[in-house]
Design a protein around this motif. Structure first.
Motif, PDB file in Angstrom:
ATOM      1  N   THR A  11       7.193  -3.148  -3.084  1.00 20.10           N
ATOM      2  CA  THR A  11       8.094  -4.265  -2.791  1.00 20.10           C
ATOM      3  C   THR A  11       7.621  -4.966  -1.530  1.00 20.10           C
ATOM      4  OG1 THR A  11       9.544  -2.843  -1.489  1.00 20.10           O
ATOM      5  CG2 THR A  11      10.032  -3.051  -3.856  1.00 20.10           C
ATOM      6  N   GLU A  12       7.984  -6.225  -1.395  1.00 22.93           N
ATOM      7  CA  GLU A  12       7.573  -7.016  -0.263  1.00 22.93           C
ATOM      8  C   GLU A  12       8.051  -6.419   1.054  1.00 22.93           C
ATOM      9  OE1 GLU A  12       5.589  -9.532   0.074  1.00 22.93           O
ATOM     10  OE2 GLU A  12       5.124  -9.665  -2.064  1.00 22.93           O
ATOM     11  N   GLU A  13       9.215  -5.743   1.012  1.00 25.32           N
ATOM     12  CA  GLU A  13       9.765  -5.198   2.255  1.00 25.32           C
ATOM     13  C   GLU A  13       9.016  -3.959   2.722  1.00 25.32           C
ATOM     14  OE1 GLU A  13      11.506  -5.801  -0.454  1.00 25.32           O
ATOM     15  OE2 GLU A  13      12.545  -7.664   0.100  1.00 25.32           O
ATOM     16  N   ASP A  14       8.361  -3.243   1.808  1.00 20.64           N
ATOM     17  CA  ASP A  14       7.728  -1.965   2.183  1.00 20.64           C
ATOM     18  C   ASP A  14       6.382  -1.811   1.487  1.00 20.64           C
ATOM     19  OD1 ASP A  14       7.417   0.467   3.407  1.00 20.64           O
ATOM     20  OD2 ASP A  14       8.494   1.576   1.829  1.00 20.64           O
ATOM     21  N   ARG A  15       5.460  -2.743   1.743  1.00 25.06           N
ATOM     22  CA  ARG A  15       4.114  -2.679   1.132  1.00 25.06           C
ATOM     23  C   ARG A  15       3.249  -1.710   1.927  1.00 25.06           C
ATOM     24  NH1 ARG A  15       1.565  -8.379  -0.167  1.00 25.06           N
ATOM     25  NH2 ARG A  15       0.195  -6.984  -1.384  1.00 25.06           N
ATOM     26  N   LYS A  16       2.670  -0.746   1.194  1.00 29.29           N
ATOM     27  CA  LYS A  16       1.829   0.267   1.827  1.00 29.29           C
ATOM     28  C   LYS A  16       0.345  -0.107   1.683  1.00 29.29           C
ATOM     29  CE  LYS A  16       5.092   4.015   0.920  1.00 29.29           C
ATOM     30  NZ  LYS A  16       6.129   3.146   0.328  1.00 29.29           N
ATOM     31  N   PRO A  17      -0.520   0.478   2.515  1.00 29.28           N
ATOM     32  CA  PRO A  17      -1.965   0.209   2.392  1.00 29.28           C
ATOM     33  C   PRO A  17      -2.504   0.674   1.049  1.00 29.28           C
ATOM     34  CG  PRO A  17      -1.476   1.242   4.509  1.00 29.28           C
ATOM     35  CD  PRO A  17      -0.224   1.335   3.684  1.00 29.28           C
ATOM     36  N   ALA A  18      -3.374  -0.132   0.456  1.00 29.46           N
ATOM     37  CA  ALA A  18      -3.949   0.218  -0.854  1.00 29.46           C
ATOM     38  C   ALA A  18      -5.016   1.286  -0.694  1.00 29.46           C
ATOM     39  CB  ALA A  18      -4.534  -1.029  -1.498  1.00 29.46           C
ATOM     40  N   ARG A  19      -5.078   2.158  -1.716  1.00 31.91           N
ATOM     41  CA  ARG A  19      -6.122   3.194  -1.720  1.00 31.91           C
ATOM     42  C   ARG A  19      -7.284   2.791  -2.624  1.00 31.91           C
ATOM     43  NH1 ARG A  19      -6.155   8.615  -0.560  1.00 31.91           N
ATOM     44  NH2 ARG A  19      -4.813   7.921   1.133  1.00 31.91           N
ATOM     45  N   LYS A  20      -6.993   2.109  -3.738  1.00 32.27           N
ATOM     46  CA  LYS A  20      -8.018   1.665  -4.683  1.00 32.27           C
ATOM     47  C   LYS A  20      -7.634   0.301  -5.252  1.00 32.27           C
ATOM     48  CE  LYS A  20     -10.774   5.300  -4.694  1.00 32.27           C
ATOM     49  NZ  LYS A  20     -12.197   5.229  -4.287  1.00 32.27           N
ATOM     50  N   GLN A  41       0.780   6.219  -4.268  1.00 41.06           N
ATOM     51  CA  GLN A  41       1.848   6.468  -5.231  1.00 41.06           C
ATOM     52  C   GLN A  41       1.609   5.719  -6.532  1.00 41.06           C
ATOM     53  OE1 GLN A  41       5.720   5.425  -3.778  1.00 41.06           O
ATOM     54  NE2 GLN A  41       6.728   5.674  -5.773  1.00 41.06           N
ATOM     55  N   HIS A  42       1.299   4.433  -6.450  1.00 37.21           N
ATOM     56  CA  HIS A  42       1.129   3.633  -7.666  1.00 37.21           C
ATOM     57  C   HIS A  42      -0.241   3.836  -8.321  1.00 37.21           C
ATOM     58  CE1 HIS A  42       4.379   1.289  -5.572  1.00 37.21           C
ATOM     59  NE2 HIS A  42       4.900   1.429  -6.798  1.00 37.21           N
ATOM     60  N   LEU A  43      -1.133   4.546  -7.666  1.00 36.67           N
ATOM     61  CA  LEU A  43      -2.467   4.813  -8.230  1.00 36.67           C
ATOM     62  C   LEU A  43      -2.440   5.972  -9.222  1.00 36.67           C
ATOM     63  CD1 LEU A  43      -5.531   4.130  -8.116  1.00 36.67           C
ATOM     64  CD2 LEU A  43      -5.703   5.765  -6.233  1.00 36.67           C
ATOM     65  N   GLN A  44      -1.407   6.793  -9.178  1.00 36.81           N
ATOM     66  CA  GLN A  44      -1.372   8.018  -9.972  1.00 36.81           C
ATOM     67  C   GLN A  44      -1.529   7.735 -11.465  1.00 36.81           C
ATOM     68  OE1 GLN A  44      -1.521  11.086  -8.696  1.00 36.81           O
ATOM     69  NE2 GLN A  44      -1.731   9.921  -6.759  1.00 36.81           N
ATOM     70  N   ALA A  45      -0.946   6.665 -11.940  1.00 37.96           N
ATOM     71  CA  ALA A  45      -1.041   6.371 -13.381  1.00 37.96           C
ATOM     72  C   ALA A  45      -2.492   6.155 -13.803  1.00 37.96           C
ATOM     73  CB  ALA A  45      -0.195   5.142 -13.714  1.00 37.96           C
ATOM     74  N   HIS A  46      -3.257   5.506 -12.980  1.00 36.32           N
ATOM     75  CA  HIS A  46      -4.667   5.276 -13.318  1.00 36.32           C
ATOM     76  C   HIS A  46      -5.487   6.556 -13.239  1.00 36.32           C
ATOM     77  CE1 HIS A  46      -3.843   0.973 -13.064  1.00 36.32           C
ATOM     78  NE2 HIS A  46      -5.086   0.722 -13.464  1.00 36.32           N
ATOM     79  N   LEU A  47      -5.062   7.494 -12.420  1.00 44.16           N
ATOM     80  CA  LEU A  47      -5.823   8.736 -12.253  1.00 44.16           C
ATOM     81  C   LEU A  47      -5.446   9.798 -13.265  1.00 44.16           C
ATOM     82  CD1 LEU A  47      -5.787   9.026  -8.355  1.00 44.16           C
ATOM     83  CD2 LEU A  47      -7.574   8.102  -9.815  1.00 44.16           C
TER      84      LEU A  47
END
Length: 505
Positions: free
Chosen positions: A18-27, A39-45
């Motif tokens: 979300t715009e209020e809590d954007r975290k640094p991207a890993r990939k 957190q959101h990378l898990q589906a791709h892995l």
């Protein structure tokens, strides 16, 4: 903390947060064109289909650059030849199919290794004490300093001798003027009429002499003036020479490739004749070749020998006649080979056209029992019982106003043979410090089997002419002249005009 990260332009943030809590991207997913945090990378892995078909890279700002502009497919490969990213269609269908293709990860690894190696090479170059900036600056300052000091000394000496001598002459003339002034003042103060009239005759002579004096005039004609003029001419020549050296040093500093001093003839280089036609002769120092008209065609093959051992490179300069064809370059050392059946690399001048000569071993040519010449579509083979050599000739042109034009015929040719790079460069000397590159030939031959040479007259046969490989007359007795000759000068010997047709510098 999220606000601080969003303000940092170097940090790639997750596109799924979300715009209020954007975290640094890993990939970053190249196919989905999104960047994801842990957190959101898990589906791709964890999803096998996504893991196999969705390439992941380090976080990057995509900006719509992940698709091929021609095919609209995902960019998955890197072309090392064109240094560009391509899709699978580019890799198997278009011009890239015969290029060196790598996956992104492999290309990244290999190019990083290449950059590391190049970085180390540059570090070695910059840290080399022999090429340090301080040492280079010191060397150049000393070189220019010597040239400028010699020039200043020459100018100062010339100025001092002229000023001192003329000043002495002007001083003597000033004495005459002052003497007349003193005489006039003494006469003007004399009140006695008789004494005034007695001294007037001398005063009149002094005044007339003073009136004839020209303070702007140089030295009076005579031995002293002739001697001074001779000294000025002599020192003036030195001054002009020093000025030329100083100007040459500046030109070499700014443009070293095209401005190198044409040094005086070196006694280390001499001609070693292999064949001499009628009317040909050598000077006593073996650095000039003469041709006497009326005794046959100008024809000779001369090896150039250096009495000193050279390790890294060899440089020689030759002046050549405007009235004769010639070839300059490298040929086999062995006198039995030379230009007949050995290797040749050179610059050939026939009429007003320049061409390059190169030789390659032809491994695929049919074996031959004897020796001779085999002509092909693009050249000819010089066949020996052991090897076949292929000599190629190419016309040298440059871009002119009307397209490709022939390179002007040079009168002075400088040749630079670099042993390390196996290259042979030819330059046209247009002045004491000026040269223009004609061509550089890359050689694939053992340097130590070759020797510099000059051939005058008839050159190597070309495929179009269909001539035989016998290109020089039989050796004859060589005449040696001890008479002084200027550059391309001549003299009359037994009613035959003899001229310099080739001279080493």
């Amino acid at each position: 903390m999220s606000e601080n990260l969003q303000k940092d332009p170097h940090v790639i943030l997750c596109d799924m947060c979300t715009e209020e809590d954007r975290k640094p991207a890993r990939k970053t997913c190249m196919k989905c064109e999104i960047s994801m945090c842990v957190q959101h990378l898990q589906a791709h892995l964890t999803t096998p289909v996504l893991l196999q078909t969705h390439p992941l890279t380090e976080p990057m700002a995509l900006c719509g650059t992940t698709k091929c502009p021609q095919h609209g497919k995902l960019l998955e490969y890197y072309c090392l030849d064109d240094m560009t990213c391509v899709c699978v269609s580019c890799a198997i269908e278009d011009q890239h199919r015969i290029h060196n293709m790598k996956t992104f990860s492999t290309a990244h690894r290999e190019l990083t290794e290449k950059l590391n190696a190049e970085q180390q090479a540059l570090l070695v170059k910059t840290e080399d004490k022999n090429v340090s900036l301080e040492k280079w600056e010191k060397s150049e300052r000393e070189k220019l300093g010597r040239s400028s000091v010699h020039l200043i000394e020459a100018v100062t000496g010339l100025r001092n001798i002229a000023l001192t001598t003329v000043q002495s002459s002007v001083s003597a003339r000033m004495v005459s003027v002052k003497t007349s002034m003193s005489s006039m003042q003494a006469a003007q103060k004399e009140k006695d009429t008789f004494r005034f009239l007695q001294m007037y005759s001398q005063v009149h002579q002094d005044v007339e002499k003073a009136k004839a004096v020209d303070l702007r005039k140089g030295l009076e004609p005579g031995r002293e003036r002739d001697k001074l003029l001779q000294e000025i001419r002599k020192d003036g020549e030195k001054m002009v020479k020093q000025a030329g050296l100083f100007c040459g040093s500046l030109l070499s500093l700014v443009d070293p490739e095209n401005h190198q001093e044409l040094t005086a003839a070196s006694s280390d280089l001499i001609f070693h004749p292999q064949t001499f036609g009628p009317g040909m002769s050598l000077s006593k120092d073996k650095r000039k070749a003469f041709y006497s008209s009326g005794q046959g065609q100008c024809s000779a093959t001369l090896l150039i020998r250096n009495i000193r051992t050279v390790l890294k490179f060899q440089r020689w300069t030759v002046s050549l006649s405007r009235d004769s064809d010639w070839t300059v370059g490298l040929c086999d050392k062995q006198p039995t080979h030379n230009l007949k059946d050995g290797h040749v690399f050179g610059l050939c001048c026939q009429g007003n056209q320049l061409s390059s000569l190169t030789t390659e071993n032809d491994e695929g040519a049919a074996a031959s029992v004897g020796s001779g010449v085999i002509f092909g579509q693009q050249g000819y083979f010089m066949n020996t019982p052991k090897k076949q050599h292929r000599v190629s000739s190419a016309l040298i042109t440059h871009q002119g106003k009307n397209g490709d034009e022939a390179v002007p015929r040079p009168e002075v040719v400088e040749v630079f043979w670099n042993f390390g790079t196996s290259s042979l460069s030819f330059f046209s000397r247009t002045g004491q410090h000026q040269r223009e590159e004609i061509i550089t030939i890359k050689m694939s031959h053992n340097n130590w089997d070759l020797a510099p040479f000059v051939q005058l007259g008839q050159g190597l046969p070309t495929p179009e002419l269909g001539e035989d490989t016998q290109i020089t007359p039989q050796p004859r007795n060589i005449k040696i002249y001890n008479a002084p000759f200027s550059h391309f000068g001549g003299l009359i010997i037994d009613d035959i005009y003899t001229e310099v047709v080739c001279e080493l510098h």
